[in-house]
Write a protein that holds these residues in place. Structure first.
Motif, PDB file in Angstrom:
ATOM      1  N   GLY A  27       0.817  -1.197   0.000  1.00 18.82           N
ATOM      2  CA  GLY A  27       0.000   0.000   0.000  1.00 18.82           C
ATOM      3  C   GLY A  27       0.860   1.260   0.000  1.00 18.82           C
ATOM      4  N   ALA A  28       0.185   2.386   0.020  1.00 17.69           N
ATOM      5  CA  ALA A  28       0.886   3.655  -0.065  1.00 17.69           C
ATOM      6  C   ALA A  28       1.582   4.014   1.232  1.00 17.69           C
ATOM      7  CB  ALA A  28      -0.097   4.752  -0.452  1.00 17.69           C
ATOM      8  N   GLY A  29       1.062   3.535   2.351  1.00 16.84           N
ATOM      9  CA  GLY A  29       1.638   3.880   3.636  1.00 16.84           C
ATOM     10  C   GLY A  29       1.615   2.691   4.558  1.00 16.84           C
TER      11      GLY A  29
ATOM     12  N   THR B  86       8.898   5.397   8.005  1.00 17.01           N
ATOM     13  CA  THR B  86       7.517   5.866   7.872  1.00 17.01           C
ATOM     14  C   THR B  86       6.639   5.224   8.929  1.00 17.01           C
ATOM     15  OG1 THR B  86       7.849   6.090   5.493  1.00 17.01           O
ATOM     16  CG2 THR B  86       5.572   6.074   6.288  1.00 17.01           C
TER      17      THR B  86
ATOM     18  N   ILE C 269       4.965  -0.741   4.430  1.00 19.14           N
ATOM     19  CA  ILE C 269       5.035  -0.367   3.025  1.00 19.14           C
ATOM     20  C   ILE C 269       5.681  -1.520   2.254  1.00 19.14           C
ATOM     21  CG2 ILE C 269       6.144   1.214   1.392  1.00 19.14           C
ATOM     22  CD1 ILE C 269       5.797   3.409   3.512  1.00 19.14           C
TER      23      ILE C 269
ATOM     24  N   SER D 157      -0.029   0.721   7.392  1.00 24.32           N
ATOM     25  CA  SER D 157      -1.405   0.594   7.852  1.00 24.32           C
ATOM     26  C   SER D 157      -1.459  -0.192   9.162  1.00 24.32           C
ATOM     27  CB  SER D 157      -2.233  -0.133   6.781  1.00 24.32           C
ATOM     28  OG  SER D 157      -3.553  -0.325   7.220  1.00 24.32           O
TER      29      SER D 157
END
Lengths: 112, 114
Positions: free
Chosen positions: B1-3, B104, B26, B5
């Motif tokens: 995914g983009a980030g 992140t 990620i 979760s």
């Protein structure tokens, strides 16, 4: 809900003024430092970093200063905006497994 | 995914119950970290996974805490026999290899033990 910034030191600044957030780090062997911004209900977000072989680094509206002599790190935010209101953490890395050691955090509150 | 979760975003549990917290890093990030953030405190390191290496568990506060990661994907943090002092936000972060840049964070799971 509860704020992650509750009980933390608070810096209150007027919108448009410059903000300076200070941090004392603990380990003289730390070679990499990061500033994170955390808004309520969110995870910390990377703002800017600096290596120990530098004493200043600039980003967009932000500058980080490192004084290794006194183990002090600061984050300067130019022309502070309401969107800058958040909790700010400094973090240091000593290279051991790349895990970061975080400071306690400072709440920045921007007055309109 | 983009980030990164994390789920659930909020969890209320009774003292003595077990809880499982989930982290989806990620894609492609081989390093995964769990941190705990108590109210008004900084982030406290719990555990670190890097690829297939043995995890660094040096931050786990007691044997009630454990974490697993399958390969370079999902991680679960399990807290057994929860206590009120376990109430905190549990944050997961991932990064490329064992480097701190590009570290992140997810939005965390807020755990409340009643």
């Amino acid at each position: 809900g509860e704020s992650v910034g509750l009980h933390l030191p608070t810096l209150s600044v007027q919108e448009g003024d410059n903000s300076i957030i200070n941090c004392a780090y603990s380990n003289s062997a730390s070679d990499y430092f990061i500033w994170y911004k955390q808004e309520s209900g969110k995870g910390p977000q990377f703002i800017i970093d600096i290596r120990s072989n530098m004493d200043k680094r600039q980003g967009q509206r932000v500058t980080v200063l490192l004084n290794k002599t006194v183990k002090h790190l600061s984050l300067q935010i130019a022309a502070t905006q309401p969107g800058d209101s958040a909790v700010y953490f400094c973090a240091e890395n000593t290279g051991a497994n790349s895990k970061l050691t975080f400071g306690k955090g400072i709440t920045l509150s921007v007055r309109p | 995914g983009a980030g990164v979760s994390q789920s659930p975003s909020n969890k209320v549990t009774e003292k003595g119950k077990d809880v499982e917290l989930r982290c989806d890093p990620i894609s492609g990030h081989t390093a995964l970290y769990w941190y705990r953030q108590r109210l008004g405190q900084g982030l406290e390191f719990l555990i670190y996974f890097q690829g297939n290496s043995a995890p660094d568990k040096s931050g786990l506060p007691s044997d009630r805490f454990s974490a697993e990661r399958t390969g370079e994907s999902v991680s679960t943090l399990t807290i057994q026999r929860t206590q009120q002092e376990d109430s905190a936000v549990y944050l997961c972060a991932s990064s490329l290899a064992a480097v701190v840049y590009g570290y992140t964070f997810g939005s965390g799971t807020r755990l409340t033990v009643v």
